[in-house]
Write an enzyme that holds these catalytic residues in place. Structure first.
Site, mmCIF file in Angstrom:
data_model
loop_
_atom_site.group_PDB
_atom_site.id
_atom_site.type_symbol
_atom_site.label_atom_id
_atom_site.label_comp_id
_atom_site.label_asym_id
_atom_site.label_seq_id
_atom_site.Cartn_x
_atom_site.Cartn_y
_atom_site.Cartn_z
ATOM 1 N NE ARG A 120 11.943 5.210 3.095
ATOM 2 C CZ ARG A 120 10.933 5.881 2.556
ATOM 3 N NH1 ARG A 120 9.720 5.715 3.001
ATOM 4 N NH2 ARG A 120 11.136 6.709 1.550
ATOM 5 N NE ARG A 202 14.729 3.140 -1.139
ATOM 6 C CZ ARG A 202 13.555 3.457 -0.612
ATOM 7 N NH1 ARG A 202 12.500 2.715 -0.848
ATOM 8 N NH2 ARG A 202 13.429 4.485 0.183
ATOM 9 C CG ASP A 315 3.444 8.465 -1.730
ATOM 10 O OD1 ASP A 315 3.757 9.659 -1.592
ATOM 11 O OD2 ASP A 315 4.290 7.562 -1.936
ATOM 12 C CB ALA A 328 8.050 11.480 3.286
HETATM 13 C C1 LIG Z 1 13.261 5.200 -3.429
HETATM 14 C C2 LIG Z 1 12.460 6.222 -2.684
HETATM 15 C C3 LIG Z 1 13.097 7.180 -1.903
HETATM 16 C C4 LIG Z 1 12.354 8.190 -1.261
HETATM 17 N N1 LIG Z 1 13.002 9.136 -0.533
HETATM 18 C C5 LIG Z 1 12.305 10.152 0.022
HETATM 19 C C6 LIG Z 1 12.973 11.167 0.764
HETATM 20 O O1 LIG Z 1 14.179 11.134 0.954
HETATM 21 N N2 LIG Z 1 12.222 12.189 1.288
HETATM 22 C C7 LIG Z 1 10.860 12.249 1.124
HETATM 23 O O2 LIG Z 1 10.236 13.207 1.614
HETATM 24 N N3 LIG Z 1 10.199 11.279 0.442
HETATM 25 C C8 LIG Z 1 10.889 10.238 -0.119
HETATM 26 N N4 LIG Z 1 10.226 9.272 -0.791
HETATM 27 C C9 LIG Z 1 8.751 9.325 -0.868
HETATM 28 C C10 LIG Z 1 8.148 8.772 0.410
HETATM 29 O O3 LIG Z 1 8.690 7.513 0.684
HETATM 30 C C11 LIG Z 1 6.635 8.660 0.268
HETATM 31 O O4 LIG Z 1 6.108 9.884 -0.192
HETATM 32 C C12 LIG Z 1 5.960 8.328 1.599
HETATM 33 O O5 LIG Z 1 6.596 7.252 2.243
HETATM 34 C C13 LIG Z 1 4.483 7.990 1.346
HETATM 35 O O6 LIG Z 1 3.854 7.695 2.578
HETATM 36 P P1 LIG Z 1 2.320 7.281 2.598
HETATM 37 O O7 LIG Z 1 1.994 7.086 4.039
HETATM 38 O O8 LIG Z 1 1.509 8.218 1.790
HETATM 39 O O9 LIG Z 1 2.255 5.888 1.823
HETATM 40 P P2 LIG Z 1 2.878 4.471 2.219
HETATM 41 O O10 LIG Z 1 4.132 4.614 2.983
HETATM 42 O O11 LIG Z 1 2.907 3.676 0.951
HETATM 43 O O12 LIG Z 1 1.803 3.837 3.231
HETATM 44 C C14 LIG Z 1 0.597 3.274 2.777
HETATM 45 C C15 LIG Z 1 0.069 2.323 3.839
HETATM 46 O O13 LIG Z 1 -1.236 1.887 3.461
HETATM 47 C C16 LIG Z 1 -1.354 0.493 3.633
HETATM 48 N N5 LIG Z 1 -2.369 0.053 2.664
HETATM 49 C C17 LIG Z 1 -2.231 -0.035 1.310
HETATM 50 N N6 LIG Z 1 -3.379 -0.433 0.741
HETATM 51 C C18 LIG Z 1 -4.280 -0.583 1.735
HETATM 52 C C19 LIG Z 1 -5.665 -0.963 1.772
HETATM 53 N N7 LIG Z 1 -6.352 -1.249 0.644
HETATM 54 N N8 LIG Z 1 -6.289 -1.032 2.979
HETATM 55 C C20 LIG Z 1 -5.614 -0.732 4.143
HETATM 56 N N9 LIG Z 1 -4.302 -0.358 4.150
HETATM 57 C C21 LIG Z 1 -3.654 -0.282 2.967
HETATM 58 C C22 LIG Z 1 0.044 -0.035 3.366
HETATM 59 O O14 LIG Z 1 0.261 -1.306 3.964
HETATM 60 C C23 LIG Z 1 0.905 1.069 4.002
HETATM 61 O O15 LIG Z 1 1.146 0.836 5.367
HETATM 62 C C24 LIG Z 1 10.938 8.230 -1.413
HETATM 63 C C25 LIG Z 1 10.277 7.250 -2.173
HETATM 64 C C26 LIG Z 1 11.025 6.247 -2.792
HETATM 65 C C27 LIG Z 1 10.288 5.207 -3.606
#
Ligand SMILES: Cc1cc2nc3c(=O)[nH]c(=O)nc-3n(C[C@H](O)[C@H](O)[C@H](O)COP(=O)(O)OP(=O)(O)OC[C@H]3O[C@@H](n4cnc5c(N)ncnc54)[C@H](O)[C@@H]3O)c2cc1C
Length: 429
Positions: A120, A202, A315, A328
């Site tokens: 990641r 993990r 997410d 993701a």
């Molecule tokens: C154990 C595990 C394994 C996984 N494996 C896979 C996989 O193999 N393949 C796959 O496709 N998906 C996988 N996923 C899912 C994937 O990790 C997520 O869907 C993806 O990382 C979500 O990305 P995002 O950018 O939406 O959210 P996030 O990565 O959570 O990013 C959110 C960002 O917003 C910031 N933030 C939060 N609140 C605020 C606020 N109020 N103001 C400003 N900034 C803020 C945070 O600091 C962060 O940087 C897995 C998930 C888990 C838990």
């Protein structure tokens, strides 16, 4: 023309969704000013793996070829088999008596093309390189979003440091605990993510150690060890130099307010006391194991609000459990559709139509992932309804259940959304 220039969007959160959306909009929408607000001091991801199926890597390329190149750069050491396999499936739980434990019982075929696991942090680092200096602001945690009082129809972001910022609209990419989601959905029951009944350890091992335990071949390809109320996934990351382990287990509730907690090796091994020596040995050797409580979102009735003008992405809109490895990937699909629609949006008055079209095409598919992913977690843990530990029923289900994710033609969704935009369809959320 004046309004043309005045469009400005705030992206909240710099994870995979927020960063790829930033890159997409900077590339496709030179007419829109983009600012990314991240609550942390810097961009960052945990030291673990994330996998993408080929369909998602193709969608990365549709967003911007540099995103797919970043993925390929981080995954080029992965072993590619022909035909490709998503996972080689084995039984790792010694309580299952009628099977050769630890031996391959079937494979779940994958799809051709670049895909698989990456570290990641490495992938995120490559994405960060695509964001020019000055676009991202750090230590900006969004607390509230209101409508501007100046009659402009703008939104005002209020940060925890007391500062504010005014933009045409907000794109909420702030993850599973999204504050922006709670602003869009108000007091709906769908705001908060619910515990899925599963948690995951993990951890990572140097590939050389994994080879000592499992031999030369098995650690270099994705493996799934199934059992009662738990399963263990392993796959190579970091160009084949690291062995990524995600070991799942079950419990009815999660009381801790933290969803990621440190654990002792003994507690972790207790969960796998009935498992085969190879799995236990992997668990004994993983570095600094963390436990992740796995939560997922109830279906949101909408992914956007018209007042103030906000749209949810990744997410923040539809957090899923990881059991189909596509959470993701759904972020990537959201970004593709939304950025393409925004590239055709030249007036603030059209933003709501864009969000409505995006919401309509993205809701069914992304919420189907949340539902079926939870079911998949139960399946891999011998808890599938009507399937249990029947390995033949499991094989049939496993080998067919991913087709709707992997064989999807995302351009059809985009065309449908474009058609809606042209019709100027609008709804009141
Ligand atoms: C154990 C595990 C394994 C996984 N494996 C896979 C996989 O193999 N393949 C796959 O496709 N998906 C996988 N996923 C899912 C994937 O990790 C997520 O869907 C993806 O990382 C979500 O990305 P995002 O950018 O939406 O959210 P996030 O990565 O959570 O990013 C959110 C960002 O917003 C910031 N933030 C939060 N609140 C605020 C606020 N109020 N103001 C400003 N900034 C803020 C945070 O600091 C962060 O940087 C897995 C998930 C888990 C838990």
């Amino acid at each position: 023309m004046t309004e043309h220039r005045s469009l400005s969007l705030a992206i909240v959160g710099g994870g995979i969704a927020g960063l790829t959306l930033t890159v997409a909009l900077l590339t496709k929408c030179p007419h829109i000013n983009i600012t990314l607000y991240e609550s942390a001091e810097a961009f960052g991801e945990i030291g673990a793996g994330v996998g993408f199926s080929p369909v998602m890597v193709r969608t990365m390329a549709l967003i911007d070829p540099r995103i797919a190149e970043a993925f390929v750069k981080c995954s080029k050491g992965n072993t590619v088999t022909d035909p490709p396999n998503w996972f080689h499936v084995r039984v790792g739980d010694q309580r299952k008596k009628d099977v050769k434990l630890g031996e391959e019982i079937f494979v779940i075929p994958g799809r051709k093309g670049p895909g698989g696991g990456v570290h990641r942090a490495h992938f995120l680092d490559e994405l960060v390189k695509l964001v020019p200096e000055g676009v991202a602001q750090f230590k900006k945690r969004v607390l509230e979003i209101t409508e501007a009082c100046d009659g402009s129809g703008d939104v005002v972001l209020h940060f925890t440091d007391g500062s504010t910022a005014q933009h045409s609209a907000v794109l909420g990419c702030d993850g599973i605990k999204s504050r922006v989601r709670s602003i869009v959905l108000g007091d709906s029951d769908a705001v908060k993510a619910l515990f899925s009944g599963k948690y995951a350890y993990r951890g990572l091992l140097p590939m050389s150690e994994a080879v000592e335990i499992l031999g030369n071949e098995t650690p270099r390809t994705p493996q799934m060890y199934m059992g009662y109320h738990g399963h263990v996934l392993t796959f190579p990351i970091a160009n084949g130099t690291l062995f990524n382990v995600v070991a799942f287990s079950s419990r009815p509730t999660w009381e801790d307010s933290n969803w990621v907690v440190q654990t002792s090796r003994d507690d972790m091994l207790e969960d796998y006391k009935d498992w085969i020596p190879a799995v236990r040995k992997i668990m004994q050797n993983i570095r600094k194991p963390d436990v992740w409580a796995l939560f997922n979102h109830p279906p949101a009735p909408t992914y956007y609000s018209a007042k103030p003008l906000i749209c949810l992405v990744g997410d923040a809109a539809h957090a899923s459990t990881p059991h189909q490895g596509a959470g993701a990937g759904m972020c990537i699909e959201d970004v593709y559709v939304l950025s393409e629609l925004l590239s055709q949006c030249h007036a603030k008055t059209t933003l709501e139509t864009v969000f409505h079209a995006y919401d309509t095409v993205r809701t069914p598919r992304s919420q189907k992932l949340v539902k079926t992913s939870k079911e998949a977690g139960m399946l891999w843990d011998f808890e599938g309804e009507g399937v249990g530990d029947d390995l033949e029923a499991l094989r049939i289900n496993a080998q067919t259940r991913m087709a709707w994710i992997w064989d999807h033609e995302i351009s059809n969704d985009l065309n449908e959304a474009r058609r809606m935009m042209q019709e100027g369809a609008s709804k009141t959320p």
